[in-house]
Design an enzyme around this catalytic site. Structure first.
Site, short mmCIF file in Angstrom:
data_model
loop_
_atom_site.label_atom_id
_atom_site.label_comp_id
_atom_site.label_asym_id
_atom_site.label_seq_id
_atom_site.Cartn_x
_atom_site.Cartn_y
_atom_site.Cartn_z
N ASP A 50 0.71 1.71 -3.14
CA ASP A 50 0.70 0.42 -3.83
C ASP A 50 1.76 0.46 -4.92
O ASP A 50 1.65 1.24 -5.88
CB ASP A 50 -0.67 0.13 -4.42
CG ASP A 50 -0.71 -1.18 -5.18
OD1 ASP A 50 -0.47 -2.22 -4.57
OD2 ASP A 50 -0.94 -1.15 -6.41
N GLU A 81 3.33 -2.10 1.32
CA GLU A 81 3.29 -3.56 1.39
C GLU A 81 4.68 -4.12 1.64
O GLU A 81 5.68 -3.54 1.21
CB GLU A 81 2.74 -4.14 0.08
CG GLU A 81 1.25 -4.01 -0.09
CD GLU A 81 0.79 -4.65 -1.38
OE1 GLU A 81 0.04 -5.64 -1.33
OE2 GLU A 81 1.18 -4.16 -2.45
N ASP A 94 -5.40 -0.46 -8.76
CA ASP A 94 -4.26 0.04 -8.00
C ASP A 94 -4.69 1.02 -6.92
O ASP A 94 -4.19 0.98 -5.79
CB ASP A 94 -3.24 0.69 -8.93
CG ASP A 94 -2.70 -0.29 -9.96
OD1 ASP A 94 -2.56 -1.47 -9.62
OD2 ASP A 94 -2.43 0.13 -11.11
#
Length: 366
Positions: free
Chosen positions: A150, A234, A316
Protein backbone atom coordinates in the site's frame (compact mmCIF):
# COMPACT_ATOMS: atom_id res chain seq x y z
CA UNK A 1 7.12 17.06 -39.16
CA UNK A 2 6.93 20.13 -41.41
CA UNK A 3 5.49 17.99 -44.22
CA UNK A 4 2.80 16.66 -41.89
CA UNK A 5 1.81 20.16 -40.77
CA UNK A 6 1.70 21.45 -44.36
CA UNK A 7 0.27 18.46 -46.22
CA UNK A 8 -0.92 16.08 -43.51
CA UNK A 9 1.20 13.14 -44.68
CA UNK A 10 4.21 11.27 -43.35
CA UNK A 11 7.73 11.02 -44.78
CA UNK A 12 10.03 8.02 -44.85
CA UNK A 13 13.47 7.90 -43.27
CA UNK A 14 15.10 7.85 -46.72
CA UNK A 15 13.35 11.10 -47.64
CA UNK A 16 14.50 12.86 -44.48
CA UNK A 17 18.03 11.53 -45.00
CA UNK A 18 18.16 13.03 -48.50
CA UNK A 19 16.80 16.30 -47.13
CA UNK A 20 19.60 16.34 -44.55
CA UNK A 21 22.18 15.98 -47.32
CA UNK A 22 20.69 18.95 -49.16
CA UNK A 23 20.61 21.01 -45.97
CA UNK A 24 24.37 20.56 -45.51
CA UNK A 25 24.93 22.25 -48.86
CA UNK A 26 23.23 25.47 -47.73
CA UNK A 27 25.69 28.16 -46.54
CA UNK A 28 23.75 29.01 -43.38
CA UNK A 29 23.60 25.30 -42.39
CA UNK A 30 27.20 24.44 -43.19
CA UNK A 31 27.84 23.74 -39.48
CA UNK A 32 25.96 20.43 -39.90
CA UNK A 33 28.98 19.10 -41.78
CA UNK A 34 31.35 19.87 -38.91
CA UNK A 35 30.08 16.90 -36.90
CA UNK A 36 29.73 13.23 -37.71
CA UNK A 37 26.69 12.37 -39.83
CA UNK A 38 25.83 9.37 -37.62
CA UNK A 39 24.29 11.33 -34.67
CA UNK A 40 22.24 13.37 -37.16
CA UNK A 41 20.98 10.21 -38.85
CA UNK A 42 20.14 8.68 -35.47
CA UNK A 43 18.06 11.75 -34.67
CA UNK A 44 16.18 11.26 -37.94
CA UNK A 45 15.53 7.63 -36.98
CA UNK A 46 14.17 8.73 -33.61
CA UNK A 47 11.92 11.24 -35.35
CA UNK A 48 10.67 8.59 -37.78
CA UNK A 49 9.92 6.22 -34.89
CA UNK A 50 8.01 8.95 -33.04
CA UNK A 51 5.94 9.83 -36.10
CA UNK A 52 5.19 6.16 -36.77
CA UNK A 53 3.90 5.78 -33.21
CA UNK A 54 1.81 8.93 -33.66
CA UNK A 55 0.16 7.70 -36.87
CA UNK A 56 -0.49 4.32 -35.20
CA UNK A 57 -2.18 6.23 -32.31
CA UNK A 58 0.23 4.79 -29.77
CA UNK A 59 1.62 8.19 -28.78
CA UNK A 60 0.83 11.86 -29.07
CA UNK A 61 2.30 14.23 -31.64
CA UNK A 62 6.09 14.59 -31.15
CA UNK A 63 7.39 17.77 -29.59
CA UNK A 64 10.63 19.61 -30.19
CA UNK A 65 13.27 18.99 -27.53
CA UNK A 66 14.17 22.00 -25.42
CA UNK A 67 17.70 23.26 -25.83
CA UNK A 68 17.83 23.84 -22.08
CA UNK A 69 17.18 20.19 -21.18
CA UNK A 70 19.22 17.04 -21.54
CA UNK A 71 21.19 16.87 -24.80
CA UNK A 72 22.52 13.65 -26.32
CA UNK A 73 24.20 12.25 -29.41
CA UNK A 74 24.33 8.55 -30.37
CA UNK A 75 27.17 6.97 -32.35
CA UNK A 76 26.97 3.56 -33.99
CA UNK A 77 29.91 1.26 -34.73
CA UNK A 78 30.98 3.19 -37.83
CA UNK A 79 31.41 6.45 -35.90
CA UNK A 80 33.46 5.48 -32.83
CA UNK A 81 36.42 3.36 -31.83
CA UNK A 82 37.07 1.78 -28.42
CA UNK A 83 40.53 0.27 -28.12
CA UNK A 84 42.32 -0.46 -24.90
CA UNK A 85 39.70 1.47 -22.95
CA UNK A 86 40.28 4.63 -25.05
CA UNK A 87 37.22 6.08 -26.80
CA UNK A 88 37.44 8.08 -30.01
CA UNK A 89 34.38 9.62 -31.67
CA UNK A 90 33.98 10.49 -35.34
CA UNK A 91 35.18 14.02 -36.27
CA UNK A 92 36.25 14.59 -32.66
CA UNK A 93 39.92 15.43 -32.11
CA UNK A 94 41.82 13.34 -29.59
CA UNK A 95 40.68 10.65 -27.16
CA UNK A 96 37.57 11.14 -25.05
CA UNK A 97 38.45 10.58 -21.41
CA UNK A 98 35.81 9.08 -19.16
CA UNK A 99 35.56 7.65 -15.64
CA UNK A 100 34.33 4.04 -15.62
CA UNK A 101 31.46 3.27 -13.21
CA UNK A 102 31.68 -0.54 -13.15
CA UNK A 103 34.79 -1.65 -11.23
CA UNK A 104 34.06 -5.36 -11.86
CA UNK A 105 34.15 -4.95 -15.66
CA UNK A 106 37.19 -3.99 -17.72
CA UNK A 107 36.17 -1.45 -20.41
CA UNK A 108 39.07 -2.64 -22.59
CA UNK A 109 37.22 -5.93 -23.15
CA UNK A 110 33.94 -4.37 -24.26
CA UNK A 111 32.56 -4.48 -27.80
CA UNK A 112 29.72 -1.92 -27.70
CA UNK A 113 27.20 -1.60 -30.50
CA UNK A 114 26.42 2.05 -29.74
CA UNK A 115 27.82 4.91 -27.68
CA UNK A 116 25.63 7.76 -26.41
CA UNK A 117 27.20 10.98 -25.15
CA UNK A 118 24.81 13.14 -23.13
CA UNK A 119 24.92 16.33 -21.12
CA UNK A 120 22.59 17.19 -18.24
CA UNK A 121 21.42 20.78 -17.54
CA UNK A 122 23.68 20.82 -14.47
CA UNK A 123 26.76 20.53 -16.71
CA UNK A 124 27.54 16.85 -16.11
CA UNK A 125 28.56 14.71 -19.09
CA UNK A 126 27.80 10.98 -19.42
CA UNK A 127 28.97 8.28 -21.80
CA UNK A 128 26.66 5.27 -22.15
CA UNK A 129 27.69 2.02 -23.86
CA UNK A 130 25.14 -0.35 -25.41
CA UNK A 131 26.54 -3.88 -25.18
CA UNK A 132 25.11 -7.27 -26.16
CA UNK A 133 25.30 -9.53 -23.12
CA UNK A 134 24.48 -13.14 -22.44
CA UNK A 135 21.36 -14.20 -20.60
CA UNK A 136 21.95 -13.43 -16.91
CA UNK A 137 22.05 -16.22 -14.39
CA UNK A 138 18.86 -17.31 -12.70
CA UNK A 139 17.85 -14.97 -9.85
CA UNK A 140 18.01 -16.26 -6.27
CA UNK A 141 14.94 -18.01 -4.93
CA UNK A 142 12.60 -15.74 -2.93
CA UNK A 143 12.64 -16.11 0.82
CA UNK A 144 8.97 -15.17 1.31
CA UNK A 145 5.80 -15.85 -0.61
CA UNK A 146 3.21 -13.11 -1.10
CA UNK A 147 3.03 -9.45 -0.10
CA UNK A 148 0.56 -6.64 -0.63
CA UNK A 149 1.97 -3.11 -0.95
CA UNK A 150 0.00 0.00 0.00
CA UNK A 151 1.67 3.21 -1.20
CA UNK A 152 1.22 6.30 0.93
CA UNK A 153 2.46 9.75 1.89
CA UNK A 154 3.40 9.19 5.51
CA UNK A 155 5.48 6.18 4.46
CA UNK A 156 6.48 5.27 0.93
CA UNK A 157 4.94 1.83 1.33
CA UNK A 158 3.30 -0.33 3.99
CA UNK A 159 3.50 -4.09 3.50
CA UNK A 160 0.84 -6.62 4.38
CA UNK A 161 3.36 -8.13 6.80
CA UNK A 162 3.12 -4.95 8.92
CA UNK A 163 6.50 -3.57 7.82
CA UNK A 164 6.83 0.06 6.80
CA UNK A 165 9.21 1.66 4.31
CA UNK A 166 9.66 5.29 5.42
CA UNK A 167 10.66 8.10 3.13
CA UNK A 168 14.37 8.97 3.32
CA UNK A 169 15.00 11.88 5.69
CA UNK A 170 17.85 13.28 3.61
CA UNK A 171 15.37 14.27 0.90
CA UNK A 172 14.02 17.11 3.06
CA UNK A 173 17.51 18.53 3.54
CA UNK A 174 18.19 18.44 -0.19
CA UNK A 175 14.85 20.11 -0.95
CA UNK A 176 15.55 22.93 1.52
CA UNK A 177 18.85 23.57 -0.25
CA UNK A 178 17.04 23.55 -3.59
CA UNK A 179 14.56 26.19 -2.37
CA UNK A 180 17.41 28.42 -1.26
CA UNK A 181 19.12 28.17 -4.64
CA UNK A 182 15.85 28.94 -6.43
CA UNK A 183 15.37 32.11 -4.37
CA UNK A 184 18.92 33.14 -5.18
CA UNK A 185 18.32 32.63 -8.92
CA UNK A 186 15.07 34.62 -8.78
CA UNK A 187 16.97 37.66 -7.50
CA UNK A 188 19.46 37.59 -10.39
CA UNK A 189 18.93 39.75 -13.44
CA UNK A 190 17.73 37.81 -16.48
CA UNK A 191 20.38 37.35 -19.12
CA UNK A 192 23.27 38.05 -16.74
CA UNK A 193 26.24 35.78 -16.11
CA UNK A 194 25.32 35.52 -12.43
CA UNK A 195 21.87 34.22 -13.34
CA UNK A 196 23.44 31.60 -15.61
CA UNK A 197 25.63 30.44 -12.71
CA UNK A 198 22.66 30.39 -10.34
CA UNK A 199 20.62 28.45 -12.91
CA UNK A 200 23.31 25.78 -13.16
CA UNK A 201 23.43 25.60 -9.35
CA UNK A 202 19.67 25.00 -9.28
CA UNK A 203 19.98 22.32 -11.95
CA UNK A 204 22.70 20.61 -9.92
CA UNK A 205 20.49 20.66 -6.81
CA UNK A 206 17.62 19.18 -8.85
CA UNK A 207 19.96 16.41 -10.02
CA UNK A 208 20.97 15.57 -6.46
CA UNK A 209 17.33 15.31 -5.38
CA UNK A 210 16.45 13.20 -8.42
CA UNK A 211 19.44 10.90 -8.01
CA UNK A 212 18.80 10.40 -4.29
CA UNK A 213 15.14 9.55 -4.92
CA UNK A 214 15.99 7.17 -7.76
CA UNK A 215 18.66 5.41 -5.72
CA UNK A 216 16.23 4.93 -2.83
CA UNK A 217 13.48 3.56 -5.11
CA UNK A 218 15.95 1.19 -6.77
CA UNK A 219 17.04 -0.20 -3.41
CA UNK A 220 13.51 -0.74 -2.11
CA UNK A 221 12.13 -2.24 -5.35
CA UNK A 222 15.09 -4.62 -5.62
CA UNK A 223 14.65 -5.71 -2.01
CA UNK A 224 10.96 -6.50 -2.56
CA UNK A 225 11.54 -8.44 -5.78
CA UNK A 226 14.36 -10.50 -4.30
CA UNK A 227 12.41 -11.28 -1.14
CA UNK A 228 8.88 -12.08 -2.34
CA UNK A 229 7.66 -14.41 -5.07
CA UNK A 230 4.46 -12.43 -5.72
CA UNK A 231 3.75 -8.73 -5.19
CA UNK A 232 0.41 -6.91 -5.36
CA UNK A 233 0.10 -3.14 -5.78
CA UNK A 234 -2.63 -0.62 -6.52
CA UNK A 235 -3.12 0.96 -9.93
CA UNK A 236 -2.90 4.56 -8.74
CA UNK A 237 -3.84 7.42 -11.08
CA UNK A 238 -0.95 9.69 -10.12
CA UNK A 239 -1.66 12.19 -12.90
CA UNK A 240 -5.15 12.75 -11.49
CA UNK A 241 -4.08 12.77 -7.85
CA UNK A 242 -1.57 15.60 -8.30
CA UNK A 243 -4.45 17.90 -9.26
CA UNK A 244 -5.13 18.20 -5.55
CA UNK A 245 -3.37 21.48 -4.75
CA UNK A 246 -2.93 20.55 -1.09
CA UNK A 247 -1.22 17.23 -1.76
CA UNK A 248 0.31 17.74 -5.22
CA UNK A 249 3.87 18.35 -4.01
CA UNK A 250 3.80 15.51 -1.47
CA UNK A 251 2.49 13.09 -4.11
CA UNK A 252 4.93 14.21 -6.80
CA UNK A 253 8.04 13.77 -4.65
CA UNK A 254 7.14 10.25 -3.52
CA UNK A 255 7.89 8.73 -6.93
CA UNK A 256 4.98 6.28 -6.98
CA UNK A 257 4.94 5.99 -10.77
CA UNK A 258 8.68 5.35 -10.98
CA UNK A 259 8.47 2.83 -8.13
CA UNK A 260 5.74 0.95 -10.03
CA UNK A 261 7.87 0.99 -13.21
CA UNK A 262 10.89 -0.40 -11.38
CA UNK A 263 8.81 -3.14 -9.79
CA UNK A 264 7.34 -4.07 -13.16
CA UNK A 265 10.55 -4.66 -15.07
CA UNK A 266 12.41 -6.21 -12.16
CA UNK A 267 9.59 -8.66 -11.46
CA UNK A 268 9.48 -9.63 -15.13
CA UNK A 269 13.26 -10.01 -15.26
CA UNK A 270 13.46 -12.23 -12.16
CA UNK A 271 10.37 -14.30 -12.92
CA UNK A 272 8.25 -12.90 -10.10
CA UNK A 273 4.50 -12.22 -10.23
CA UNK A 274 3.31 -8.61 -10.06
CA UNK A 275 -0.47 -8.17 -9.74
CA UNK A 276 -2.10 -4.75 -10.12
CA UNK A 277 -5.41 -4.15 -8.33
CA UNK A 278 -8.04 -1.79 -9.71
CA UNK A 279 -7.75 1.74 -8.35
CA UNK A 280 -11.40 1.80 -7.24
CA UNK A 281 -11.10 -1.23 -4.98
CA UNK A 282 -11.95 -0.07 -1.39
CA UNK A 283 -8.88 -1.54 0.26
CA UNK A 284 -8.84 0.88 3.21
CA UNK A 285 -12.57 0.62 4.01
CA UNK A 286 -12.79 -3.18 3.91
CA UNK A 287 -12.10 -5.28 6.99
CA UNK A 288 -9.36 -7.79 6.18
CA UNK A 289 -10.74 -10.17 8.82
CA UNK A 290 -14.45 -10.45 7.98
CA UNK A 291 -14.97 -8.37 4.83
CA UNK A 292 -17.15 -5.70 6.45
CA UNK A 293 -17.32 -2.62 4.17
CA UNK A 294 -17.47 0.81 5.78
CA UNK A 295 -19.68 3.53 4.38
CA UNK A 296 -17.08 6.26 4.86
CA UNK A 297 -13.53 6.51 6.16
CA UNK A 298 -11.86 9.90 6.40
CA UNK A 299 -8.19 10.35 5.51
CA UNK A 300 -7.25 11.44 9.04
CA UNK A 301 -8.53 8.16 10.52
CA UNK A 302 -5.43 6.02 10.86
CA UNK A 303 -6.95 3.27 13.07
CA UNK A 304 -10.49 1.93 13.22
CA UNK A 305 -12.44 -0.92 14.82
CA UNK A 306 -14.56 -3.13 12.58
CA UNK A 307 -18.27 -2.99 13.57
CA UNK A 308 -18.72 -6.54 12.29
CA UNK A 309 -16.04 -8.53 14.11
CA UNK A 310 -14.48 -5.98 16.47
CA UNK A 311 -10.98 -6.24 14.97
CA UNK A 312 -8.85 -3.12 15.40
CA UNK A 313 -7.10 -2.18 12.16
CA UNK A 314 -4.19 -0.02 11.21
CA UNK A 315 -5.47 1.72 8.10
CA UNK A 316 -2.38 1.15 5.93
CA UNK A 317 -1.64 -2.42 7.03
CA UNK A 318 -5.29 -3.37 6.54
CA UNK A 319 -5.22 -1.87 3.02
CA UNK A 320 -2.04 -3.79 2.14
CA UNK A 321 -3.59 -7.05 3.31
CA UNK A 322 -6.73 -6.39 1.27
CA UNK A 323 -4.63 -5.60 -1.82
CA UNK A 324 -2.93 -8.99 -1.56
CA UNK A 325 -6.35 -10.64 -1.24
CA UNK A 326 -7.94 -8.69 -4.10
CA UNK A 327 -5.06 -9.66 -6.38
CA UNK A 328 -5.88 -13.32 -5.85
CA UNK A 329 -2.53 -14.01 -4.20
CA UNK A 330 -3.99 -14.98 -0.79
CA UNK A 331 -6.84 -17.38 -0.19
CA UNK A 332 -9.42 -15.90 2.15
CA UNK A 333 -13.14 -15.20 2.36
CA UNK A 334 -13.15 -11.47 2.82
CA UNK A 335 -12.74 -10.26 -0.77
CA UNK A 336 -12.48 -11.42 -4.35
CA UNK A 337 -9.69 -10.82 -6.80
CA UNK A 338 -11.67 -9.16 -9.55
CA UNK A 339 -10.34 -6.33 -11.74
CA UNK A 340 -6.73 -7.46 -11.38
CA UNK A 341 -4.07 -7.21 -14.08
CA UNK A 342 -1.00 -9.43 -13.72
CA UNK A 343 2.33 -8.10 -14.93
CA UNK A 344 4.57 -11.14 -15.01
CA UNK A 345 4.19 -14.93 -15.17
CA UNK A 346 0.46 -15.81 -14.79
CA UNK A 347 0.99 -17.98 -11.74
CA UNK A 348 -1.89 -16.73 -9.58
CA UNK A 349 -5.32 -18.22 -9.20
CA UNK A 350 -8.20 -16.63 -11.09
CA UNK A 351 -10.55 -14.41 -9.10
CA UNK A 352 -13.57 -16.25 -10.47
CA UNK A 353 -12.72 -19.30 -8.37
CA UNK A 354 -13.10 -17.43 -5.09
CA UNK A 355 -16.29 -17.20 -3.10
CA UNK A 356 -16.33 -13.84 -1.35
CA UNK A 357 -18.50 -13.13 1.63
CA UNK A 358 -21.03 -10.33 0.92
CA UNK A 359 -19.79 -7.05 2.40
CA UNK A 360 -21.92 -5.05 4.80
CA UNK A 361 -22.02 -1.29 5.11
CA UNK A 362 -21.40 0.40 8.42
CA UNK A 363 -19.68 3.24 10.28
CA UNK A 364 -16.31 2.47 11.97
CA UNK A 365 -15.56 2.84 15.65
CA UNK A 366 -12.31 4.71 16.23
Amino acid sequence: MLVYRAEGRSTSYAQTDRALTEMKKQPDLAFLGEVSSVPLQQTLRHQHTAMTAFFAKRARYPRYKSRHGRQSASYTRSAFRLRGGNLTLGKTPGVLRFVWSWPDIDPAGLDPTMVTVSRDPDGRWFVTFAVDIETPAAPPEPTDGVVGVDLGLTDLAVLSTGERIPHPKRMERRERRLKRYQRMMARRQKGSANRAKAKQRVARAHSRVRDARRDFLHQQSTALVRRFAAIAVENLAVANMVRNRCLAKAIARTGWAEFRTLLTYKAHRDGRTLAVVDRWYPSSKTCSACGHLLATLSLDTRHWVCPGCGTRHDRDVNAAQNIAVAAGLVETQNACGADVRHEGPPSVRSAMNQEPQPARVGIPRI
